[in-house]
Design a protein around this motif. Sequence first.
Motif, PDB file in Angstrom:
ATOM      1  N   ARG A 185       0.840  -1.197   0.000  1.00  0.00           N
ATOM      2  CA  ARG A 185       0.000   0.000   0.000  1.00  0.00           C
ATOM      3  C   ARG A 185       0.874   1.246   0.000  1.00  0.00           C
ATOM      4  N   GLU A 199      -5.692   2.758  -1.065  1.00  0.00           N
ATOM      5  CA  GLU A 199      -6.281   1.431  -0.984  1.00  0.00           C
ATOM      6  C   GLU A 199      -5.190   0.372  -1.153  1.00  0.00           C
ATOM      7  N   ASN A 201      -3.093  -2.696  -2.415  1.00  0.00           N
ATOM      8  CA  ASN A 201      -3.023  -3.294  -3.741  1.00  0.00           C
ATOM      9  C   ASN A 201      -1.937  -4.354  -3.760  1.00  0.00           C
TER      10      ASN A 201
END
Length: 222
Positions: A185, A199, A201
């Motif tokens: 992140r 968010e 990932n």
Amino acid sequence: MRQSFWWPGSSKEMEEFVRTCTTCLQYLVPRHEPLISSTLPERPWHTIAMDLCVCYGKTFLVISDYFSRFPAIVQLENQTSRCIIKHLKSIFARFGIPEIVRTDNGPQFATVQSSEFRQFAQCWGFKHITSSPHFAQSNRFIVSAVKIVKNLLKKNTEDPQLALLEYRATPLANGSSPAELLMGRKIRSIMPMTNDRFEPNKVDMDKITKNEEQRRQQQANN
């Protein structure tokens, strides 16, 4: 900055701003020899390297992850094995225990002089590898990381932690930041960014591996 702002000619202006930074130019260190590229481990925090760094009369322990190049740094009260182990336990409790720890043959790490560090490695379950005293290039990765951290400390005496934060949040040549590669992140810094950018990932391992291979080829050619 490119992830947050755009205007006509922004990339060129940003590059010019960095190129002419008076503080950066003051501490610019020319590269005299090509870096020896390290093999990319199979995952983050699998293999780390560490070394001591002296800056402004203070001694720091610098740790860097081979996969993400995420730097961790602590100021040492002294240079004994016991002091280093105390700080390493705190860092390992935060990021996990690596599989491999690489160091030089300093008395704090060398198993001949430091039974404490050998016992720590056995107890905490990681493999400790020291560089050959006749082939210092084998630990070139951490030498490069120490230079980066030392420059950050020199250029940001008022708030070095903020400088470290920005470095960890800035994308590398492979397109991902050290924080993204280590933690999956982006981390919030003082650079404005929309909330959706934070968010979690999953790291595209194929892309990272390809980009790292291209980087190593470029370094070899240079």
